[in-house]
Design an enzyme around this catalytic site. Structure first.
Site, PDB file in Angstrom:
ATOM      1  N   ASP A  22       0.826  -1.215   0.000  1.00 55.01           N
ATOM      2  CA  ASP A  22       0.000   0.000   0.000  1.00 55.01           C
ATOM      3  C   ASP A  22       0.858   1.262   0.000  1.00 55.01           C
ATOM      4  O   ASP A  22       1.975   1.260   0.516  1.00 55.01           O
ATOM      5  CB  ASP A  22      -0.913  -0.039   1.238  1.00 55.01           C
ATOM      6  N   GLY A  25      -0.147   5.499  -4.344  1.00 55.11           N
ATOM      7  CA  GLY A  25      -0.753   6.780  -4.705  1.00 55.11           C
ATOM      8  C   GLY A  25      -0.095   7.928  -3.961  1.00 55.11           C
ATOM      9  O   GLY A  25       0.249   8.963  -4.549  1.00 55.11           O
ATOM     10  N   TRP A  27       2.841   7.950  -2.609  1.00 53.27           N
ATOM     11  CA  TRP A  27       4.239   8.063  -3.067  1.00 53.27           C
ATOM     12  C   TRP A  27       4.304   8.974  -4.288  1.00 53.27           C
ATOM     13  O   TRP A  27       5.170   9.854  -4.390  1.00 53.27           O
ATOM     14  CB  TRP A  27       4.760   6.670  -3.408  1.00 53.27           C
ATOM     15  N   ARG A  35      -0.898   9.077 -10.248  1.00 55.37           N
ATOM     16  CA  ARG A  35      -0.973   7.839  -9.464  1.00 55.37           C
ATOM     17  C   ARG A  35      -0.380   6.656 -10.234  1.00 55.37           C
ATOM     18  O   ARG A  35       0.163   5.725  -9.654  1.00 55.37           O
ATOM     19  CB  ARG A  35      -2.428   7.540  -9.081  1.00 55.37           C
ATOM     20  N   HIS A  39       2.004   3.387  -9.144  1.00 51.98           N
ATOM     21  CA  HIS A  39       1.777   1.948  -9.365  1.00 51.98           C
ATOM     22  C   HIS A  39       2.951   1.312 -10.115  1.00 51.98           C
ATOM     23  O   HIS A  39       3.320   0.168  -9.845  1.00 51.98           O
ATOM     24  CB  HIS A  39       0.463   1.723 -10.116  1.00 51.98           C
ATOM     25  N   THR A  68     -10.984  -6.902  -3.839  1.00 49.91           N
ATOM     26  CA  THR A  68     -12.352  -6.903  -4.390  1.00 49.91           C
ATOM     27  C   THR A  68     -12.971  -5.507  -4.263  1.00 49.91           C
ATOM     28  O   THR A  68     -13.936  -5.204  -4.953  1.00 49.91           O
ATOM     29  CB  THR A  68     -13.246  -7.932  -3.649  1.00 49.91           C
ATOM     30  N   GLU A  69     -12.407  -4.675  -3.386  1.00 50.99           N
ATOM     31  CA  GLU A  69     -12.930  -3.314  -3.197  1.00 50.99           C
ATOM     32  C   GLU A  69     -12.267  -2.305  -4.148  1.00 50.99           C
ATOM     33  O   GLU A  69     -12.779  -1.204  -4.332  1.00 50.99           O
ATOM     34  CB  GLU A  69     -12.687  -2.847  -1.747  1.00 50.99           C
ATOM     35  N   ARG A  73     -12.326   2.249  -7.698  1.00 48.73           N
ATOM     36  CA  ARG A  73     -11.455   3.337  -8.157  1.00 48.73           C
ATOM     37  C   ARG A  73     -11.840   3.772  -9.579  1.00 48.73           C
ATOM     38  O   ARG A  73     -12.502   3.037 -10.293  1.00 48.73           O
ATOM     39  CB  ARG A  73      -9.997   2.862  -8.121  1.00 48.73           C
ATOM     40  N   LEU A 132      10.905 -19.878  -4.049  1.00 48.59           N
ATOM     41  CA  LEU A 132       9.802 -19.207  -3.346  1.00 48.59           C
ATOM     42  C   LEU A 132       8.430 -19.543  -3.946  1.00 48.59           C
ATOM     43  O   LEU A 132       8.262 -19.554  -5.162  1.00 48.59           O
ATOM     44  CB  LEU A 132      10.033 -17.687  -3.465  1.00 48.59           C
ATOM     45  N   ARG A 185       2.429  -4.394   6.693  1.00 47.33           N
ATOM     46  CA  ARG A 185       1.714  -3.337   5.980  1.00 47.33           C
ATOM     47  C   ARG A 185       2.470  -2.028   6.089  1.00 47.33           C
ATOM     48  O   ARG A 185       2.506  -1.402   7.153  1.00 47.33           O
ATOM     49  CB  ARG A 185       0.289  -3.143   6.505  1.00 47.33           C
TER      50      ARG A 185
HETATM   51  C1  IPE Z   1      -5.329  -2.665   0.170  1.00 44.27           C
HETATM   52  O1  IPE Z   1      -5.021  -1.324  -0.026  1.00 44.27           O
HETATM   53  C2  IPE Z   1      -5.320  -3.389  -1.142  1.00 44.27           C
HETATM   54  C3  IPE Z   1      -4.030  -3.477  -1.819  1.00 44.27           C
HETATM   55  C4  IPE Z   1      -2.878  -3.035  -1.374  1.00 44.27           C
HETATM   56  C5  IPE Z   1      -4.073  -4.128  -3.092  1.00 44.27           C
HETATM   57  P1  IPE Z   1      -6.157  -0.220  -0.176  1.00 44.27           P
HETATM   58  O2  IPE Z   1      -5.458   1.073  -0.417  1.00 44.27           O
HETATM   59  O3  IPE Z   1      -7.157  -0.626  -1.170  1.00 44.27           O
HETATM   60  O4  IPE Z   1      -6.820  -0.255   1.268  1.00 44.27           O
HETATM   61  P2  IPE Z   1      -7.735   0.796   2.018  1.00 44.27           P
HETATM   62  O5  IPE Z   1      -8.778   1.254   1.051  1.00 44.27           O
HETATM   63  O6  IPE Z   1      -6.843   1.913   2.434  1.00 44.27           O
HETATM   64  O7  IPE Z   1      -8.274   0.037   3.177  1.00 44.27           O
HETATM   65  C1  IPE Z   2      -1.708   0.245  -3.306  1.00 45.39           C
HETATM   66  O1  IPE Z   2      -1.467   1.610  -3.326  1.00 45.39           O
HETATM   67  C2  IPE Z   2      -2.038  -0.304  -4.669  1.00 45.39           C
HETATM   68  C3  IPE Z   2      -3.410  -0.789  -4.808  1.00 45.39           C
HETATM   69  C4  IPE Z   2      -4.342  -0.737  -3.872  1.00 45.39           C
HETATM   70  C5  IPE Z   2      -3.759  -1.371  -6.089  1.00 45.39           C
HETATM   71  P1  IPE Z   2      -2.645   2.662  -3.285  1.00 45.39           P
HETATM   72  O2  IPE Z   2      -3.052   2.971  -4.687  1.00 45.39           O
HETATM   73  O3  IPE Z   2      -3.741   2.209  -2.393  1.00 45.39           O
HETATM   74  O4  IPE Z   2      -1.911   3.908  -2.667  1.00 45.39           O
HETATM   75  P2  IPE Z   2      -2.514   4.967  -1.650  1.00 45.39           P
HETATM   76  O5  IPE Z   2      -3.048   4.207  -0.477  1.00 45.39           O
HETATM   77  O6  IPE Z   2      -3.580   5.705  -2.390  1.00 45.39           O
HETATM   78  O7  IPE Z   2      -1.353   5.830  -1.292  1.00 45.39           O
HETATM   79 MG    MG Z   3      -4.101   2.467  -0.407  1.00 43.52          MG
END
Ligand code: IPE
Ligand code: IPE
Ligand code: MG
Length: 237
Positions: A22, A25, A27, A35, A39, A68-69, A73, A132, A185
């Site tokens: 996580d 975005g 970063w 964004r 990635h 799944t959530e 986006r 691995l 995390r």
């Molecule tokens: C969790 O991160 C999912 C992944 C890293 C793929 P999210 O950025 O989606 O989590 P929330 O929304 O902050 O809980």
């Molecule tokens: C994790 O980084 C990647 C995915 C969830 C796919 P984020 O995109 O959630 O990054 P933040 O949390 O917005 O910084």
């Molecule tokens: Mg995130």
């Protein structure tokens, strides 16, 4: 209860590490970049960390790539993440040549056909790898996983008396694999976000403010040192 599974110099490794990748975005935002750049940097970092885990002899690594959530986006961001995944899958060096055995966990059904084919190829090409075990959680949700396990149990016609914890574990995407010992995390969030909720029952946790693209082997080493100081009791004394 033994904390250690495998000796590595003075230190011992957990058998299975799970990472929530996580902070991509944030970063990018810190650097005034889109964004998508976050990635891309996160994907590169994932490859480096997977290779490092393979090098130090870790048995299982499970990474959260798309939940799944995450379909909530903007479509453009979802497409961007899927394209990064395509590029990763097309490069066999990432698993076969590295002797990494790759497996995707999650509901792959709604993914584009070409991605499903690339996944099937990656899994079959790396099937005999002895390094691995790398699980990539894609369109993964812990509740979705448990719901599917329950559906399967009912379809198989099992009766209530036959159901044990193993009945459920054996119907999860991670069937046959050890539960994660250590869940990492980065990015300063203190939650599971629907990750491995069944399997995480007795995991140790490590949180850090570092954003995923900045999470280097040195951070992992710090986390591993900390793991060695934990006392896992599993309810015993
Ligand atoms: C969790 O991160 C999912 C992944 C890293 C793929 P999210 O950025 O989606 O989590 P929330 O929304 O902050 O809980
Ligand atoms: C994790 O980084 C990647 C995915 C969830 C796919 P984020 O995109 O959630 O990054 P933040 O949390 O917005 O910084
Ligand atoms: Mg995130």
């Amino acid at each position: 209860m033994p904390l250690f599974r495998k000796k590595e110099k003075e230190r011992v490794l957990p058998r299975h590490i799970a990472i929530i990748m996580d902070g991509n975005g944030r970063w990018a935002k810190k650097r005034s970049l889109p964004r998508s750049a976050g990635h891309a940097a996160g994907s590169k970092n994932f490859k480096d960390i997977a290779r490092y885990c393979n090098k130090i002899g870790l048995e299982y690594l499970t990474v959260y790539a798309f939940s799944t959530e995450n379909w909530k986006r903007p479509q453009e961001e979802v497409n961007n993440i899927m394209n990064i995944l395509r590029d990763y899958l097309k490069d066999a060096k990432n698993f076969k040549d590295e002797n990494i055995k790759v497996k995707f966990i999650g509901n792959l059904e709604p993914l584009d056909e070409d991605i499903k084919e690339l996944i099937a190829d990656a899994e079959s090409e790396s099937e005999n790898a002895t390094g691995l075990h790398l699980n990539i959680a894609l369109n993964y949700g812990g509740r979705d996983e448990i719901t599917n396990a329950v559906k399967r149990i009912i379809k198989e016609g099992l009766s209530a008396e036959d159901i044990t914890e193993e009945t459920i574990s054996e119907r999860l995407y991670t069937a046959g694999q050890p539960d994660p010992d250590y869940i990492i995390r980065p990015s300063g969030e203190y939650r599971l976000s629907n990750y491995l909720i069944w399997q995480a029952a007795y995991a140790e946790y490590w949180f850090s403010d570092v954003l995923w693209p900045d999470f280097k082997p040195a951070h992992l080493e710090k986390a591993l040192d900390e793991y060695n100081r934990r006392n896992r009791r599993f309810g015993g004394i």
